[in-house]
Motif scaffolding. Structure first.
Motif, short mmCIF file in Angstrom:
data_model
loop_
_atom_site.label_atom_id
_atom_site.label_comp_id
_atom_site.label_asym_id
_atom_site.label_seq_id
_atom_site.Cartn_x
_atom_site.Cartn_y
_atom_site.Cartn_z
N GLU A 1 0.82 -1.21 0.00
CA GLU A 1 0.00 0.00 0.00
C GLU A 1 0.86 1.27 0.00
O GLU A 1 0.45 2.30 -0.52
N ARG A 2 2.04 1.17 0.56
CA ARG A 2 2.88 2.38 0.59
C ARG A 2 3.34 2.74 -0.82
O ARG A 2 3.55 3.90 -1.13
N ARG B 1 0.49 4.67 -2.24
CA ARG B 1 0.48 6.01 -1.61
C ARG B 1 1.56 6.90 -2.24
O ARG B 1 1.29 8.05 -2.61
N MET C 1 -6.68 5.26 3.37
CA MET C 1 -5.35 5.86 3.33
C MET C 1 -5.27 6.97 2.27
O MET C 1 -4.69 8.03 2.50
#
Lengths: 318, 318
Positions: A160-161, A164, A198
């Protein structure tokens, strides 16, 4: 945002559907399909991709298709462009939106556009600069179409980073909007929830739209979670046309008619006449004989009587 | 309740699936299927229905099937019984749970069991009294299996107050548990939410399980909403076997393997080995050649790598 009851459904079958099947649909049939989709009330269409005809002969008529599409009043016409050259052709053709495919997965990015994600973001910045260089193009929006956001056939899980970081970079590169693509049908309700929680605060007003594939049957379940988080824009493909050449046995995009049925059943407005959308399937059946047509709602039909009382002003009986 | 991460998946293909198709699966094949399902970790099965063999020749071996099933340790064996006679046979056979089909729709009730809903509730009360009459049957639970809860092919929309009234009545009649059945695939996420918000406070600890059909492609989306409301028990049928004779073109129950994939992807535990469940499809393919097998996940396969990181203790990257 959660109060907005209108949901945009962008038909992407002309691009994502047709590029994923082997045969070529003739230009006249595409126009017929676009016209039928317009008549059904769809006002957002991704109609083609500006790529070398040698690479995608299915979409060699990109300029002619855009020229046809933009004559329809109030229709937002989008085209994909994998590079600066494609973007220039799309701008010259007069599209309203250009989507640049930016993979989060490096392997998929290299396979798809022969560039790393960072190189593709550089290319995206050049597209945006090109758009800015000519005032007559100022109305055209450049959209970062993030792909393999929920997973990748080559790489599996996508951290997920990484998503992002790419969202941050495309915002910095001047993206007017962001679309999140579940290119290979990896998304699950939990993943959709986590990623949206997020990303939404970071993406500010550039609320991403969602591009869902139904490879594992979870597209509509994912859509419900996305709606719950305020997403009000989805891609879909009539009859789920398409698939993914890199995911064997996979069915394609979420079927437009099933998504619209879901939305209407939940009280959302789309401006789309579902019965007319179902009739548009005939164009596919006629011009793509033998091609598998997916989707549920076309078989048993729409249930108007059981939907209406759920959204009446009377509310729940006490 | 929402913290409970274990979800019960009851396989109902042996009953709902097999009664909905024309051909008869031989007893040995059914046993093979039950054994394969047990080996895959399933501990709740609705294995048959105690109905006159003339009416449902597919399930004429009810007693033998129950006798086979109850020999499996820790397996909760359920059978359907549409009347007192059937309930008596089920009790004598040694089932752990008896489900009485109680339609909310009067027309469906008359077509299905030749009784009005109220007459069927009276029959249900007699079943419960019969169970209470013999201490050796005290361990057997009687379940009110409400059908056409979300709509009916004959009547269309089913008023929510009708469902509420029937829930009140079956609780009064002594139901140990309540199952809500979307018999003909009318349910939508909004409807599931509304009905559960109304019923759960009334049903006290008799939290209903949900029996979903995928006629219109919404079964998994409905399941997500139900999970969100604390439902932790679902019926499902391997390969979506079945269908509904009163809903032309409809596919059947939600496919067990797709539901289990959804649950695992959301971090729920089921005790079920999904790969073993997929192998159980071979029993169907072998013994029901030509019968359409539905379900998504069997084609592209399970994505372990993309599921695990979503439920790691690390949580979201900051």
């Amino acid at each position: 945002m959660r109060e907005t009851q209108h949901v945009i459904v962008q038909e992407v079958g002309f691009r994502d559907g047709l590029q994923s099947i082997c045969r070529v649909m003739c230009t006249e049939a595409k126009k017929k399909w676009i016209a039928a989709t317009y008549d059904a009330g769809v006002r957002h269409m991704e109609v083609t991709s500006f790529v070398p005809p040698k690479r995608l002969p299915q979409l060699a008529d990109a300029t002619e298709i855009v020229d046809f599409a933009i004559r329809h009043p109030d229709l937002t016409v989008t085209a994909l462009a994998p590079n600066l050259r494609g973007a220039e052709n799309a701008l010259k053709a007069g599209v309203h939106r250009i989507v640049a495919p930016i993979s989060v997965s490096e392997k998929h990015s290299l396979a798809n556009v022969r560039k790393t994600p960072d190189e593709m973001i550089d290319e995206f910045r050049r597209m945006r600069e090109l758009r800015d260089s000519d005032p007559s193009w100022s109305g055209t929006r450049v959209v970062a179409g993030l792909s393999t956001v929920f997973g990748c056939t080559y790489q599996g899980y996508i951290p997920e980073r990484d998503v992002r970081d790419i969202v941050d970079k495309v915002i910095q590169a001047g993206a007017d909007a962001i679309a999140l693509g579940d290119t290979t049908g990896h998304a699950t309700p939990t993943h959709v929830r986590r990623l949206l929680e997020m990303l939404l605060p970071r993406a500010e007003d550039k609320v991403p739209s969602l591009h869902l594939h139904d490879t594992r049957g979870l597209a509509l379940a994912n859509a419900v979670v996305a709606l719950d988080h305020g997403i009000r824009e989805f891609d879909a493909s009539l009859a789920g046309l398409g698939g993914c050449p890199h995911a064997p046995g996979a069915t394609g995009n979420v079927a437009t008619e099933d998504l619209v049925y879901l939305l209407h059943s939940m009280g959302f407005e789309t401006g789309i006449d579902l019965e007319a959308m179902l009739r548009a399937r005939d164009v596919l059946a006629e011009h793509l004989p033998g091609e598998p047509l997916y989707g549920y709602i076309s078989r048993p039909g729409v249930l108007h009587d059981s939907l209406l009382p759920l959204h009446s002003s009377r509310g729940l009986p006490q």
